[in-house]
Design a protein around this motif. Structure first.
Motif, PDB file in Angstrom:
ATOM      1  N   UNK A 242     -13.669   3.302 -31.934  1.00  8.35           N
ATOM      2  CA  UNK A 242     -13.392   4.081 -33.146  1.00  8.35           C
ATOM      3  C   UNK A 242     -14.601   4.932 -33.537  1.00  8.35           C
ATOM      4  N   UNK A 243     -15.791   4.484 -33.181  1.00  4.45           N
ATOM      5  CA  UNK A 243     -16.989   5.243 -33.558  1.00  4.45           C
ATOM      6  C   UNK A 243     -17.122   6.529 -32.750  1.00  4.45           C
ATOM      7  N   UNK A 244     -16.381   6.611 -31.620  1.00  5.00           N
ATOM      8  CA  UNK A 244     -16.513   7.771 -30.729  1.00  5.00           C
ATOM      9  C   UNK A 244     -15.302   8.695 -30.750  1.00  5.00           C
ATOM     10  N   UNK A 245     -14.351   8.436 -31.625  1.00  2.25           N
ATOM     11  CA  UNK A 245     -13.220   9.362 -31.767  1.00  2.25           C
ATOM     12  C   UNK A 245     -13.638  10.499 -32.685  1.00  2.25           C
ATOM     13  N   UNK A 246     -13.580  11.753 -32.177  1.00  8.09           N
ATOM     14  CA  UNK A 246     -13.995  12.954 -32.920  1.00  8.09           C
ATOM     15  C   UNK A 246     -15.343  12.715 -33.591  1.00  8.09           C
ATOM     16  N   UNK A 247     -16.341  12.290 -32.808  1.00  9.09           N
ATOM     17  CA  UNK A 247     -17.626  11.937 -33.414  1.00  9.09           C
ATOM     18  C   UNK A 247     -18.309  13.109 -34.097  1.00  9.09           C
ATOM     19  N   UNK A 248     -17.987  14.325 -33.651  1.00  8.48           N
ATOM     20  CA  UNK A 248     -18.622  15.498 -34.267  1.00  8.48           C
ATOM     21  C   UNK A 248     -18.186  15.682 -35.713  1.00  8.48           C
ATOM     22  N   UNK A 249     -17.087  15.034 -36.118  1.00 10.71           N
ATOM     23  CA  UNK A 249     -16.604  15.139 -37.491  1.00 10.71           C
ATOM     24  C   UNK A 249     -17.101  13.995 -38.371  1.00 10.71           C
ATOM     25  N   UNK A 250     -17.931  13.128 -37.816  1.00  8.26           N
ATOM     26  CA  UNK A 250     -18.407  11.954 -38.541  1.00  8.26           C
ATOM     27  C   UNK A 250     -19.904  12.056 -38.791  1.00  8.26           C
ATOM     28  N   UNK A 251     -20.387  11.175 -39.649  1.00  8.42           N
ATOM     29  CA  UNK A 251     -21.815  11.161 -39.940  1.00  8.42           C
ATOM     30  C   UNK A 251     -22.602  10.805 -38.685  1.00  8.42           C
ATOM     31  N   UNK A 252     -23.809  11.302 -38.627  1.00  7.75           N
ATOM     32  CA  UNK A 252     -24.660  11.085 -37.451  1.00  7.75           C
ATOM     33  C   UNK A 252     -25.910  10.299 -37.867  1.00  7.75           C
ATOM     34  N   UNK A 253     -26.505   9.516 -36.960  1.00 10.35           N
ATOM     35  CA  UNK A 253     -26.036   9.253 -35.603  1.00 10.35           C
ATOM     36  C   UNK A 253     -24.884   8.267 -35.592  1.00 10.35           C
ATOM     37  N   UNK A 254     -24.094   8.291 -34.534  1.00 10.46           N
ATOM     38  CA  UNK A 254     -22.956   7.396 -34.391  1.00 10.46           C
ATOM     39  C   UNK A 254     -23.415   5.990 -33.987  1.00 10.46           C
ATOM     40  N   UNK A 255     -22.816   4.954 -34.568  1.00  7.84           N
ATOM     41  CA  UNK A 255     -23.161   3.589 -34.140  1.00  7.84           C
ATOM     42  C   UNK A 255     -22.667   3.306 -32.734  1.00  7.84           C
TER      43      UNK A 255
END
Length: 273
Positions: A242-255
């Protein structure tokens, strides 16, 4: 009002319930000592469980936005709703199209007591809530509220977020999924997330198994999740954290996938030949 009184009568505060435990992990207040004790026991085996719960929630929000913006989905069936939190399915969908229609489904009586929070639709749209159990999918699909709120001649987005891992193998999870898929119009989508222990060390898994005393919880691997939805055309990248689905739309850095330990899929219902 009578329904809410009946729901309160059904609440057993001495037994942990997934919706209330999830509420606690998300920082909510609608939980009891048994729910907190259960969550704390899980946290001993998986110290990042609160992060995982939050990432799963963020995934739901990104998935609803993705289906509404990129695929024009305007109606959603959210099964395993849980206690209302920020940015529920209808809030995300109706920000994109105020006329979106949503039905929520859960079997926890405390969720019913919060139904008003789920039913605050825009004037143009519709939201509804039914008290039903995913283990009996026909009771959901045949429900009058579900049939009348959603247009079953048009694509529907079904949300199965963090719920399938509460269906044991002996309760026929494949049959549950297949029943739902068979009922959906072509062009519909299914969004699902599922807890996995495949990235955890053996000692952590041992603790998590000890915390699962009633056997209600069933973690599954990404491969097992993919098999459950073999009847769908999975969108890229297939089964993914779930942390890597559309990661560009989520806060960074990704867990990391190890810290989150939730897999997800998004798939489209095929047209019948």
């Amino acid at each position: 009002m009578a329904d809410r009184r009946n729901a309160l009568d059904r609440i057993d505060t001495t037994v942990a319930h997934p919706a209330r435990r999830y509420n606690y992990l998300l920082g909510g207040k609608d939980n009891f000592a048994a729910d907190r004790a259960s969550a704390d026991a899980i946290e001993k085996g998986m110290p990042t469980i609160r992060l995982a719960a939050m990432e799963n929630r963020y995934f739901l929000q990104r998935a609803v936005r993705f289906l509404a913006e990129e695929h024009g989905i305007r109606q959603f069936l959210d099964i395993g709703t849980g206690i209302p939190s920020a940015d529920n399915t209808h809030e995300v969908a109706q920000r994109i199209d105020p006329a979106a229609r949503i039905v929520y489904v859960d079997n926890d009586p405390i969720v019913l007591t919060h139904a008003r929070a789920l039913l605050t639709s825009t004037p143009e749209g519709v939201t509804a809530y039914i008290d039903a159990d995913l283990r009996e999918p026909r009771s959901i699909l045949d429900d009058e509220e579900v049939r009348s709120t959603l247009d079953w001649t048009k694509p529907i987005g079904v949300m199965l977020v963090a719920v399938l891992h509460f269906i044991r193998d002996d309760e026929d999870p494949q049959g549950v999924v297949d029943t739902i898929l068979a009922a959906l119009p072509a062009g519909s989508f299914v969004v699902a997330s599922h807890s996995t222990w495949e990235y955890l060390p053996a000692a952590a898994i041992e603790q998590l198994e000890a915390a699962n005393g009633d056997g209600r919880f069933r973690a599954r691997t990404g491969e097992q999740l993919g098999k459950l939805f073999a009847g769908l055309d999975l969108l890229e990248p297939g089964v993914q954290s779930v942390s890597q689905w559309w990661p560009e739309q989520a806060s960074q850095p990704r867990p990391s996938v190890e810290d989150v330990a939730f897999n997800a899929i998004v798939g489209r219902v095929r047209a019948t030949e």
